[in-house]
Motif scaffolding. Structure first.
Motif, PDB file in Angstrom:
ATOM      1  N   ARG A 154      -4.315  -2.750  17.747  1.00  0.00           N
ATOM      2  CA  ARG A 154      -5.568  -2.160  17.301  1.00  0.00           C
ATOM      3  C   ARG A 154      -6.482  -2.026  18.504  1.00  0.00           C
ATOM      4  O   ARG A 154      -6.659  -2.969  19.266  1.00  0.00           O
ATOM      5  N   THR A 190      -8.736   3.732  11.454  1.00  0.00           N
ATOM      6  CA  THR A 190      -9.236   2.861  10.398  1.00  0.00           C
ATOM      7  C   THR A 190     -10.692   3.206  10.150  1.00  0.00           C
ATOM      8  O   THR A 190     -11.322   3.936  10.909  1.00  0.00           O
ATOM      9  N   SER A 191     -11.230   2.657   9.090  1.00  0.00           N
ATOM     10  CA  SER A 191     -12.624   2.937   8.805  1.00  0.00           C
ATOM     11  C   SER A 191     -13.551   1.947   9.500  1.00  0.00           C
ATOM     12  O   SER A 191     -14.766   2.015   9.330  1.00  0.00           O
ATOM     13  N   THR A 192     -12.969   1.035  10.280  1.00  0.00           N
ATOM     14  CA  THR A 192     -13.799   0.060  10.995  1.00  0.00           C
ATOM     15  C   THR A 192     -14.344   0.706  12.250  1.00  0.00           C
ATOM     16  O   THR A 192     -13.596   1.273  13.046  1.00  0.00           O
ATOM     17  N   GLN A 259     -15.402 -11.908  13.431  1.00  0.00           N
ATOM     18  CA  GLN A 259     -13.962 -11.759  13.249  1.00  0.00           C
ATOM     19  C   GLN A 259     -13.372 -10.492  13.843  1.00  0.00           C
ATOM     20  O   GLN A 259     -12.169 -10.257  13.728  1.00  0.00           O
ATOM     21  N   TYR A 263      -9.418  -9.595  14.937  1.00  0.00           N
ATOM     22  CA  TYR A 263      -8.819  -8.409  14.325  1.00  0.00           C
ATOM     23  C   TYR A 263      -8.184  -7.536  15.396  1.00  0.00           C
ATOM     24  O   TYR A 263      -7.060  -7.057  15.229  1.00  0.00           O
ATOM     25  N   SER A 266      -4.936  -8.924  16.678  1.00  0.00           N
ATOM     26  CA  SER A 266      -3.749  -8.906  15.816  1.00  0.00           C
ATOM     27  C   SER A 266      -3.082  -7.547  15.898  1.00  0.00           C
ATOM     28  O   SER A 266      -3.664  -6.566  16.352  1.00  0.00           O
ATOM     29  N   LYS A 278      -0.320   4.173   0.152  1.00  0.00           N
ATOM     30  CA  LYS A 278      -1.196   3.516  -0.829  1.00  0.00           C
ATOM     31  C   LYS A 278      -2.269   2.678  -0.167  1.00  0.00           C
ATOM     32  O   LYS A 278      -3.202   2.251  -0.829  1.00  0.00           O
ATOM     33  N   VAL A 280      -5.486   1.740   2.014  1.00  0.00           N
ATOM     34  CA  VAL A 280      -6.733   2.345   2.467  1.00  0.00           C
ATOM     35  C   VAL A 280      -6.992   1.786   3.848  1.00  0.00           C
ATOM     36  O   VAL A 280      -7.102   0.574   4.016  1.00  0.00           O
ATOM     37  N   PHE A 281      -7.073   2.644   4.863  1.00  0.00           N
ATOM     38  CA  PHE A 281      -7.295   2.129   6.206  1.00  0.00           C
ATOM     39  C   PHE A 281      -8.776   2.096   6.525  1.00  0.00           C
ATOM     40  O   PHE A 281      -9.187   1.542   7.477  1.00  0.00           O
TER      41      PHE A 281
ATOM     42  N   ALA B 101      -7.820  -2.653  -4.216  1.00  0.00           N
ATOM     43  CA  ALA B 101      -7.315  -1.319  -3.866  1.00  0.00           C
ATOM     44  C   ALA B 101      -8.171  -0.670  -2.793  1.00  0.00           C
ATOM     45  O   ALA B 101      -7.701   0.155  -2.017  1.00  0.00           O
ATOM     46  N   LYS B 102      -9.453  -1.063  -2.750  1.00  0.00           N
ATOM     47  CA  LYS B 102     -10.351  -0.436  -1.772  1.00  0.00           C
ATOM     48  C   LYS B 102     -10.355  -1.139  -0.436  1.00  0.00           C
ATOM     49  O   LYS B 102     -11.020  -0.693   0.491  1.00  0.00           O
ATOM     50  N   MET B 103      -9.630  -2.215  -0.300  1.00  0.00           N
ATOM     51  CA  MET B 103      -9.665  -3.006   0.938  1.00  0.00           C
ATOM     52  C   MET B 103      -9.281  -2.169   2.138  1.00  0.00           C
ATOM     53  O   MET B 103      -8.276  -1.463   2.130  1.00  0.00           O
ATOM     54  N   THR B 104     -10.055  -2.276   3.190  1.00  0.00           N
ATOM     55  CA  THR B 104      -9.676  -1.594   4.430  1.00  0.00           C
ATOM     56  C   THR B 104      -8.808  -2.533   5.259  1.00  0.00           C
ATOM     57  O   THR B 104      -8.626  -3.699   4.914  1.00  0.00           O
ATOM     58  N   ASP B 105      -8.313  -2.015   6.358  1.00  0.00           N
ATOM     59  CA  ASP B 105      -7.435  -2.793   7.223  1.00  0.00           C
ATOM     60  C   ASP B 105      -8.144  -4.053   7.716  1.00  0.00           C
ATOM     61  O   ASP B 105      -7.562  -5.140   7.752  1.00  0.00           O
ATOM     62  N   PHE B 106      -9.400  -3.915   8.076  1.00  0.00           N
ATOM     63  CA  PHE B 106     -10.188  -5.048   8.564  1.00  0.00           C
ATOM     64  C   PHE B 106     -10.364  -6.082   7.455  1.00  0.00           C
ATOM     65  O   PHE B 106     -10.265  -7.285   7.662  1.00  0.00           O
ATOM     66  N   ARG B 108      -8.371  -6.590   4.985  1.00  0.00           N
ATOM     67  CA  ARG B 108      -7.085  -7.272   4.777  1.00  0.00           C
ATOM     68  C   ARG B 108      -6.888  -8.380   5.804  1.00  0.00           C
ATOM     69  O   ARG B 108      -6.380  -9.452   5.495  1.00  0.00           O
ATOM     70  N   TYR B 109      -7.321  -8.111   7.006  1.00  0.00           N
ATOM     71  CA  TYR B 109      -7.217  -9.139   8.042  1.00  0.00           C
ATOM     72  C   TYR B 109      -8.073 -10.342   7.683  1.00  0.00           C
ATOM     73  O   TYR B 109      -7.652 -11.499   7.782  1.00  0.00           O
ATOM     74  N   LYS B 110      -9.315 -10.062   7.248  1.00  0.00           N
ATOM     75  CA  LYS B 110     -10.223 -11.164   6.913  1.00  0.00           C
ATOM     76  C   LYS B 110      -9.676 -11.977   5.750  1.00  0.00           C
ATOM     77  O   LYS B 110      -9.759 -13.216   5.749  1.00  0.00           O
ATOM     78  N   LYS B 113      -6.927 -14.234   6.970  1.00  0.00           N
ATOM     79  CA  LYS B 113      -7.435 -15.408   7.671  1.00  0.00           C
ATOM     80  C   LYS B 113      -8.010 -16.423   6.701  1.00  0.00           C
ATOM     81  O   LYS B 113      -7.823 -17.634   6.848  1.00  0.00           O
TER      82      LYS B 113
END
Lengths: 281, 145
Positions: A154, A190-192, A259, A263, A266, A278, A280-281, B101-106, B108-110, B113
């Protein structure tokens, strides 16, 4: 004959040019005149309301009088620009120069009104191609690299370069990804987002800076080439300093988000039951 | 055996269709398959709805059959159905599913942890208890001998 024509041209061109430029300025300050609609209302198809003479008056053709075209004698007296130019040509036994027409004959005489287009019509060179960028990728977005030696990592997106590739950095201390180029298509956005406003990226980071350098002078000596060519990539001092300059600004902003550092450290991976379409990024 | 019945005033959850996920109150029964239904506080117009797409909840309102929407709304607000519904486990599960379902990649990481840390804590406590239990067991064995 040619020399005299040349001298005459030099003398005449200056006052001629002045007049032309003045005319152009006058024309530009004048409002662009719109063409009037037809002043001859149609009674039935092909039949107008007014006769020829009435139309002459209505269109004020008495004001619009045009001079006759130049006769051949006047044309002969007028000085024309040269029709051909001699250009130097390289190579042995080539005669040194060619006589080239300044204005060439058309390549095609159409039998219909639409002119035929060149085979290279609409084909632009790579440097003029339109570069697109997905709306989900903005400066500061965290991207997941999918190909290359850093796959799954990432990474923070900085900007899009002139060739369309994305300039990306780890930052290096977090995940060992240096300032690098990535291809838009091989990246998940990603959306971050990290707030990168105010981060100054040095202007010398262009595609030429990142392009792989290869020495190419074989000189037909096969045994000794492999020593001179770069086999191992060496990190230059400039790269290190640039990396530091950019990363120091970004790390400060990454620390603010809780965090986020972990992130970025990782890697992304799929496992059983995880379907990318399926997620959501 | 059956605890929830179709009755006038029964609040139902719509499981599929254009109004999926909303709550309605059964105002009247039309025939074997359909009911007249109204959800003034959940944005469902008064309409006929098949029973198949309704899932009965525990809430029952008090109003006479074919009561006007106004009365249904009054009864709904009196019973505070919206709040009661949000407090049920059913609604919470639905919400949790949506959030997942709405979880973003970040996110999911949190979550990963947080789960890891939680499991560590639990394991730690478990190990402590196991140690205590094994010590007690050893003591008893020694005492028996």
């Amino acid at each position: 004959g040619e020399k005299k024509a040349g001298d005459k041209k030099a003398g005449e061109s200056k006052p001629g040019e002045k007049k032309a430029s003045q005319k152009k300025i006058r024309e530009k300050t004048r409002k662009p005149k719109k063409h009037h609609a037809s002043r001859n209302p149609v009674l039935a198809r092909g039949i107008g309301r007014y006769s020829r003479s009435a139309m002459y008056a209505r269109k004020a053709m008495y004001k619009r009088k045009y001079t006759a075209p130049e006769t051949k004698i006047e044309k002969k007296k007028k000085e024309k620009p040269p029709a051909t130019i001699t250009k130097p040509v390289g190579g042995d036994k080539n005669g040194g120069s060619r006589v080239v027409k300044v204005r060439k004959m058309p390549r095609y005489y159409p039998t219909e009104d639409v002119p035929r287009k060149l085979l290279s019509h609409g084909k632009k060179p790579f440097c003029q191609h339109k570069r697109k960028l997905r709306a989900s990728i903005t400066p500061g977005t965290v991207l997941i690299l999918l190909t290359g030696r850093h796959r799954g990592k990432r990474v923070v997106f900085l900007k899009q370069l002139a060739t369309g590739l994305l300039l990306v950095t780890g930052p290096l201390v977090i995940n060992r990804v240096p300032l690098r180029r990535a291809h838009q298509k091989f990246v998940i956005a990603t959306s971050t987002k990290v707030d990168i406003t105010g981060v100054r990226i040095p202007k010398h980071l262009t595609d030429a800076y990142f392009k792989k350098k290869r020495l190419r002078k074989p000189k037909h000596q096969e045994g000794e080439i492999f020593d001179t060519e770069k086999e191992k990539y060496e990190i230059t001092e400039q790269r290190k300093s640039d990396q530091k300059a950019v990363d120091s600004q970004i790390l400060a902003r990454i620390k603010k988000v809780p965090q986020l550092r972990g992130y970025l450290r990782s890697t992304f991976s799929l496992s059983n039951g995880v379907y990318p379409h399926k997620l959501v990024f | 055996v059956f605890k929830r019945f179709v009755e006038i005033g029964r609040v139902a959850f719509i499981s599929f269709g254009p109004h999926a996920g909303k709550l309605v109150a059964i105002v009247d029964v039309i025939d074997q398959n359909r009911a007249l239904v109204d959800g003034p506080c959940s944005g469902v117009r008064r309409q006929a709805m098949p029973f198949k797409c309704m899932q009965l909840t525990d809430f029952v309102l008090k109003f006479p059959h074919s009561a006007r929407q106004k009365h249904v709304r009054v009864a709904w607000e009196k019973e505070n159905i919206n709040e009661k519904w949000a407090a049920t486990r059913w609604a919470k599960k639905i919400e949790a599913r949506e959030k997942k379902a709405k979880m973003t990649d970040f996110d999911r990481y949190k979550v990963m942890k947080a789960k890891k840390m939680r499991n560590r804590i639990i394991k730690h406590e478990m190990k402590k208890l196991q140690k205590q239990a094994s010590k007690k067991g050893k003591k008893l064995q020694k005492a028996q001998k």
